[in-house]
Design an enzyme around this catalytic site. Structure first.
Site, PDB file in Angstrom:
ATOM      1  N   TYR A  63     -27.324 -56.313 -42.801  1.00  0.00           N
ATOM      2  CA  TYR A  63     -27.982 -56.841 -44.004  1.00  0.00           C
ATOM      3  C   TYR A  63     -27.482 -58.258 -44.309  1.00  0.00           C
ATOM      4  O   TYR A  63     -28.278 -59.177 -44.530  1.00  0.00           O
ATOM      5  CB  TYR A  63     -27.712 -55.908 -45.196  1.00  0.00           C
ATOM      6  CG  TYR A  63     -28.192 -56.450 -46.523  1.00  0.00           C
ATOM      7  CD1 TYR A  63     -29.553 -56.518 -46.820  1.00  0.00           C
ATOM      8  CD2 TYR A  63     -27.282 -56.923 -47.467  1.00  0.00           C
ATOM      9  CE1 TYR A  63     -29.993 -57.035 -48.041  1.00  0.00           C
ATOM     10  CE2 TYR A  63     -27.711 -57.433 -48.691  1.00  0.00           C
ATOM     11  CZ  TYR A  63     -29.077 -57.489 -48.966  1.00  0.00           C
ATOM     12  OH  TYR A  63     -29.513 -58.004 -50.165  1.00  0.00           O
TER      13      TYR A  63
ATOM     14  N   GLY B 183     -40.666 -55.281 -56.933  1.00  0.00           N
ATOM     15  CA  GLY B 183     -39.333 -54.679 -57.007  1.00  0.00           C
ATOM     16  C   GLY B 183     -38.606 -55.066 -58.287  1.00  0.00           C
ATOM     17  O   GLY B 183     -39.190 -55.634 -59.221  1.00  0.00           O
ATOM     18  N   PHE B 184     -37.346 -54.751 -58.291  1.00  0.00           N
ATOM     19  CA  PHE B 184     -36.500 -54.901 -59.476  1.00  0.00           C
ATOM     20  C   PHE B 184     -36.423 -56.363 -59.938  1.00  0.00           C
ATOM     21  O   PHE B 184     -36.903 -56.720 -61.025  1.00  0.00           O
ATOM     22  CB  PHE B 184     -35.130 -54.324 -59.089  1.00  0.00           C
ATOM     23  CG  PHE B 184     -33.989 -54.628 -59.998  1.00  0.00           C
ATOM     24  CD1 PHE B 184     -34.113 -54.513 -61.370  1.00  0.00           C
ATOM     25  CD2 PHE B 184     -32.748 -54.989 -59.452  1.00  0.00           C
ATOM     26  CE1 PHE B 184     -33.034 -54.767 -62.198  1.00  0.00           C
ATOM     27  CE2 PHE B 184     -31.668 -55.240 -60.266  1.00  0.00           C
ATOM     28  CZ  PHE B 184     -31.810 -55.148 -61.640  1.00  0.00           C
TER      29      PHE B 184
HETATM   30  N1  LIG Z   1     -30.261 -56.235 -56.397  1.00  0.00           N
HETATM   31  C1  LIG Z   1     -29.217 -56.985 -56.067  1.00  0.00           C
HETATM   32  O1  LIG Z   1     -28.115 -56.803 -56.584  1.00  0.00           O
HETATM   33  C2  LIG Z   1     -29.366 -58.107 -55.069  1.00  0.00           C
HETATM   34  C3  LIG Z   1     -28.220 -58.850 -54.748  1.00  0.00           C
HETATM   35  C4  LIG Z   1     -28.328 -59.876 -53.822  1.00  0.00           C
HETATM   36  C5  LIG Z   1     -29.556 -60.197 -53.268  1.00  0.00           C
HETATM   37  N2  LIG Z   1     -30.652 -59.452 -53.586  1.00  0.00           N
HETATM   38  C6  LIG Z   1     -31.932 -59.822 -52.954  1.00  0.00           C
HETATM   39  O2  LIG Z   1     -32.906 -60.000 -53.971  1.00  0.00           O
HETATM   40  C7  LIG Z   1     -34.190 -59.629 -53.483  1.00  0.00           C
HETATM   41  C8  LIG Z   1     -34.818 -58.615 -54.424  1.00  0.00           C
HETATM   42  O3  LIG Z   1     -33.979 -57.464 -54.476  1.00  0.00           O
HETATM   43  P1  LIG Z   1     -34.232 -56.258 -55.476  1.00  0.00           P
HETATM   44  O4  LIG Z   1     -32.925 -55.787 -55.967  1.00  0.00           O
HETATM   45  O5  LIG Z   1     -35.296 -56.619 -56.433  1.00  0.00           O
HETATM   46  O6  LIG Z   1     -34.755 -55.163 -54.446  1.00  0.00           O
HETATM   47  P2  LIG Z   1     -35.997 -54.155 -54.555  1.00  0.00           P
HETATM   48  O7  LIG Z   1     -35.825 -53.207 -53.420  1.00  0.00           O
HETATM   49  O8  LIG Z   1     -36.142 -53.628 -55.936  1.00  0.00           O
HETATM   50  O9  LIG Z   1     -37.233 -55.125 -54.282  1.00  0.00           O
HETATM   51  C9  LIG Z   1     -37.612 -55.506 -52.988  1.00  0.00           C
HETATM   52  C10 LIG Z   1     -39.130 -55.379 -52.929  1.00  0.00           C
HETATM   53  O10 LIG Z   1     -39.530 -55.763 -51.624  1.00  0.00           O
HETATM   54  C11 LIG Z   1     -40.559 -54.882 -51.223  1.00  0.00           C
HETATM   55  N3  LIG Z   1     -40.609 -54.846 -49.765  1.00  0.00           N
HETATM   56  C12 LIG Z   1     -39.750 -54.228 -48.918  1.00  0.00           C
HETATM   57  N4  LIG Z   1     -40.182 -54.378 -47.655  1.00  0.00           N
HETATM   58  C13 LIG Z   1     -41.312 -55.126 -47.711  1.00  0.00           C
HETATM   59  C14 LIG Z   1     -42.225 -55.586 -46.732  1.00  0.00           C
HETATM   60  N5  LIG Z   1     -42.047 -55.323 -45.430  1.00  0.00           N
HETATM   61  N6  LIG Z   1     -43.307 -56.302 -47.128  1.00  0.00           N
HETATM   62  C15 LIG Z   1     -43.508 -56.557 -48.455  1.00  0.00           C
HETATM   63  N7  LIG Z   1     -42.676 -56.134 -49.427  1.00  0.00           N
HETATM   64  C16 LIG Z   1     -41.596 -55.419 -49.051  1.00  0.00           C
HETATM   65  C17 LIG Z   1     -40.201 -53.542 -51.810  1.00  0.00           C
HETATM   66  O11 LIG Z   1     -41.341 -52.678 -51.926  1.00  0.00           O
HETATM   67  C18 LIG Z   1     -39.644 -53.959 -53.161  1.00  0.00           C
HETATM   68  O12 LIG Z   1     -40.642 -53.932 -54.162  1.00  0.00           O
HETATM   69  C19 LIG Z   1     -33.976 -59.119 -52.062  1.00  0.00           C
HETATM   70  O13 LIG Z   1     -34.250 -60.180 -51.171  1.00  0.00           O
HETATM   71  C20 LIG Z   1     -32.504 -58.785 -52.022  1.00  0.00           C
HETATM   72  O14 LIG Z   1     -31.976 -58.893 -50.714  1.00  0.00           O
HETATM   73  C21 LIG Z   1     -30.591 -58.407 -54.470  1.00  0.00           C
END
Ligand SMILES: NC(=O)c1ccc[n+]([C@@H]2O[C@H](COP(=O)([O-])OP(=O)(O)OC[C@H]3O[C@@H](n4cnc5c(N)ncnc54)[C@H](O)[C@@H]3O)[C@@H](O)[C@H]2O)c1
Length: 372
Positions: free
Chosen positions: A183, A12-13
């Site tokens: 969430y 992911g991101f």
């Molecule tokens: N982007 C933000 O602003 C932000 C802010 C606070 C917290 N977060 C946390 O940071 C982490 C990463 O977020 P992100 O923005 O990169 O999100 P994202 O959606 O880009 O990445 C999450 C990844 O998890 C994978 N995923 C989802 N379900 C899954 C499963 N059942 N098994 C295996 N992989 C799975 C997805 O395919 C994806 O590649 C997450 O835990 C999110 O809650 C993100």
């Protein structure tokens, strides 16, 4: 020998940027990711942006066999796999609870069987609910959740008992969680579960509460991610950004590169064990300001944001990070200014085709009475 690190959700991101950061510092990186369709599209394959040196295992974090397999030979784990979306979590309750809560439980049972040295879990600012406030006398105020009646009247700001408007203040880790979405509840659960099992089994564990992350590789077609990606995806399609409430609500936007550095520092700092850290920029920006800046860097300044006066149940008014603890314990300091970060985001966006699903997402929330 270099440390071998597993990142769940690492396709992911944020996870993919962390992979780059770790590879650059000589770590070996494995990723467990199921390439969830909402993030990676249907028929997803390995994302082009994922460094070829990353070993990608496609699998679900809820599948014990896949997790056990992913942990072979691993010294440290970053747990990032999550369903990510505040609004959506309020109707896809089973999905969010399965991926986030059960997924974390499955990972932890595998770690109990075969402990690693270190664990870092991605948590979120969303668990604070509203940030901290101060009254005009400078006294701290903790507020709850705005009532539906207040939102219907368009009274967006918080007021003190004497009617004076409260001002947002930086929110420290010590502010008690105030959970307003499935969430947010799941992120607190992930954080606490990891810290609890980590302590019990001698795994040095820390939790990082990310604020609003932005940067290249954001899933633009996923309307449930951050506001910046949503605005950018509207602008790419020549539609103006649509802003809830009056646009003066404040958030903390932090570059994904700064987050990736903070994640590495958490692994490399012994004093991080057992601790929770805010990872933000420490700066507050209004959503209006952000919408205008995104339009400017994309050369679409004529697409003035639409201020809708609408609202979403569970949205907070203001929250930005107090990053004092991350600065002093981790040696973290944000390096990317918002203007630098947005310019780079704009350059990346030039090559992206985002399907604008914002209208559909809004309709799904409205149909359930979760937005006006
Ligand atoms: N982007 C933000 O602003 C932000 C802010 C606070 C917290 N977060 C946390 O940071 C982490 C990463 O977020 P992100 O923005 O990169 O999100 P994202 O959606 O880009 O990445 C999450 C990844 O998890 C994978 N995923 C989802 N379900 C899954 C499963 N059942 N098994 C295996 N992989 C799975 C997805 O395919 C994806 O590649 C997450 O835990 C999110 O809650 C993100």
């Amino acid at each position: 020998m270099s440390q071998h690190v597993l990142i769940t959700g690492g396709a992911g991101f944020i996870g993919s940027h962390l992979a780059d950061e770790l590879l650059a510092k000589g770590y070996r990186v494995r990723v467990l990711d199921n390439l969830a369709p909402q993030v990676h599209g249907e028929d997803a394959r390995r994302p082009d942006y994922l460094d070829p040196q990353v070993e990608l295992l496609i699998g679900d974090v809820c599948d014990p066999a896949a997790v056990r397999n992913a942990l072979r030979g691993i010294d440290a784990v970053y747990h990032f796999a999550s369903a990510v979306g505040v609004g959506q979590s309020m109707y896809e309750v089973v999905h969010y609870t399965r991926v986030n809560n059960i997924g974390t439980a499955v990972l932890l049972e595998a770690l109990i069987e075969k402990p690693v040295e270190q664990l870092v879990v991605a948590s979120s600012m969303s668990l604070y609910g509203e940030g901290l406030y101060r009254n005009p006398a400078g006294e701290t105020r903790i507020v709850g959740e705005r009532s539906l009646e207040q939102l219907k009247r368009g009274e967006w700001e918080w007021k003190d008992t004497d009617g004076s408007v409260l001002q947002p203040a930086p929110t420290p880790e010590s502010k008690a969680p105030a959970l307003a979405s499935v969430y947010a509840l799941s992120k607190l659960d992930q954080e606490r579960l990891c810290l609890m099992i980590g302590r019990a089994y001698g795994i040095k564990t820390s939790a990082l509460r990310f604020f609003n992350a932005y940067g290249p590789r954001q899933a633009l077609s996923n309307p449930y991610t951050g506001v910046l990606a949503i605005f950018a995806s509207r602008l790419i399609n020549d539609s103006p950004p649509r802003i809830f409430e009056d646009g003066w609500q404040q958030r903390d936007f932090v570059s994904v590169y700064d987050i990736a550095r903070a994640c590495r520092l958490a692994l490399e700092t012994p004093a991080a064990a057992g601790e929770v850290f805010n990872i933000g920029s420490g700066q507050a920006y209004t959503v209006r300001d952000i919408a205008q800046r995104v339009a400017d860097v994309m050369g679409k300044e004529q697409l003035a944001p639409e201020i809708t006066g609408k609202y979403r149940v569970g949205d907070i008014r203001h929250c930005y990070a107090d990053i004092t603890k991350a600065r002093s314990v981790l040696g973290y300091s944000p390096q990317v200014t918002l203007d630098q970060g947005l310019a780079e985001l704009a350059a990346w966006l030039e090559g992206q085709a985002a399907v604008d699903r914002v209208a559909q997402a809004s309709a799904e929330l409205s149909a359930r009475g979760l937005a006006l």
